[in-house]
Design an enzyme around this catalytic site. Structure first.
Site, PDB file in Angstrom:
ATOM      1  N   ILE A  83     -16.669 -21.191 -20.013  1.00  0.00           N
ATOM      2  CA  ILE A  83     -17.114 -20.072 -20.850  1.00  0.00           C
ATOM      3  C   ILE A  83     -16.156 -19.865 -22.015  1.00  0.00           C
ATOM      4  CG2 ILE A  83     -15.944 -18.432 -19.270  1.00  0.00           C
ATOM      5  CD1 ILE A  83     -18.215 -16.411 -19.958  1.00  0.00           C
ATOM      6  N   CYS A  84     -16.696 -19.281 -23.094  1.00  0.00           N
ATOM      7  CA  CYS A  84     -15.893 -18.889 -24.261  1.00  0.00           C
ATOM      8  C   CYS A  84     -15.416 -20.145 -24.998  1.00  0.00           C
ATOM      9  CB  CYS A  84     -14.745 -17.995 -23.799  1.00  0.00           C
ATOM     10  SG  CYS A  84     -13.968 -17.031 -25.102  1.00  0.00           S
ATOM     11  N   ALA A  85     -14.124 -20.354 -25.123  1.00  0.00           N
ATOM     12  CA  ALA A  85     -13.604 -21.548 -25.789  1.00  0.00           C
ATOM     13  C   ALA A  85     -13.490 -22.737 -24.832  1.00  0.00           C
ATOM     14  CB  ALA A  85     -12.240 -21.248 -26.397  1.00  0.00           C
TER      15      ALA A  85
END
Lengths: 183, 183
Positions: free
Chosen positions: A102-104
């Site tokens: 998730i995210c980066a």
């Protein structure tokens, strides 16, 4: 039989993402191990210190049904720099286990070479880090056993998608209601 | 000048709620102190262990601009059993500071006697624990300096409401965008 997931925790991890996944999966009856990249407490990107259950050196990632990477800066950089993380992700993927980021952190999956030709998402603006993948601007993207998502605000959706895959839709709905989640 | 908030952490705290509030407030530039009811790591309701910044015994809660209680079971019970917590909440309220609680923790505000005649919310089904208050089934309720909310799934809305009050609407909107939050 209960499913087992491992969340890999590096210094600078995103706190909402890490705790949302562990909390929601445990609510669903999934056994979750938090494995730190090093021993001792790990400090998140916003200064929250979490004591992992164990370290990456003490576990065999391929024994888990799911390997999960939270984002956070510099958490995702630290994950991507650790050969053990890249190996764990690659092996889990090859064994058909669930690999989620998730995210980066989906950029770490790209670094591990498992996103070629796959649909995936990442924190908005970081799409160029999804080398080889087909970037989508959706909150959660599934492609086979790969699950990717965008950020802290999509962490509950991400976690409930993992519950669906590991336990089932009914349990995911039940946990969602208990969270007072709306989406 | 930066605002200061304190989050009180008891054994059995709800992990998503605690980390969401701390993470979001720190993203907004609020200085947040996590104060454990006792020394050492505090284990959450779903087994996540957090190392607080300090203990309740070492701080003066009335020096903070906001006193915040996460929910979680038995976290809220442990908060409500601690006279120091009830005193901190009561004093902060009387001094016009922000007093905020989420999930089951608004019941602790009722125990401290500060909800009489106030609009408040709580985890759905626990309304009878809001003694003296006017219970509302909304995701976040503000009444003067009191802010209450319903559960892990409302934690980002709760935290962003606190950002609005402590820093301003513009910063809250900016942080919301960075979270990839949708509501």
């Amino acid at each position: 039989m209960a499913k087992h997931a491992v969340l890999l925790l590096a210094t600078g991890f995103e706190e909402i993402e890490a705790t949302s996944v562990v909390d929601v999966l445990r609510r669903a009856g999934v056994e979750v191990t938090i494995a730190g990249l090093q021993a001792g407490a790990i400090q998140g990107a916003h200064g929250i210190k979490v004591l992992p259950d164990t370290t990456l050196g003490e576990i065999e990632p391929k024994k888990f049904d799911a390997v999960i990477l939270p984002g956070g800066n510099p958490g995702y950089v630290n994950l991507g720099r650790d050969k053990r993380v890249l190996d764990a992700v690659k092996t889990a993927f090859e064994l058909g286990k669930i690999v989620a980021a998730i995210c980066a952190a989906p950029s770490v999956l790209a670094q591990a070479g498992i996103l070629k030709g796959k649909r995936a998402t990442i924190f908005p603006g970081m799409e160029s880090a999804l080398t080889g993948a087909k970037p989508l601007s959706e909150r959660v993207v599934m492609d086979g056993n790969l699950v990717t998502s965008q950020g802290p605000g999509t962490a509950l959706e991400f976690a409930l998608t993992l519950v669906e895959l590991l336990v089932g839709k009914q349990k995911a709905q039940e946990v969602k209601t208990g969270l007072v989640a709306k989406f």
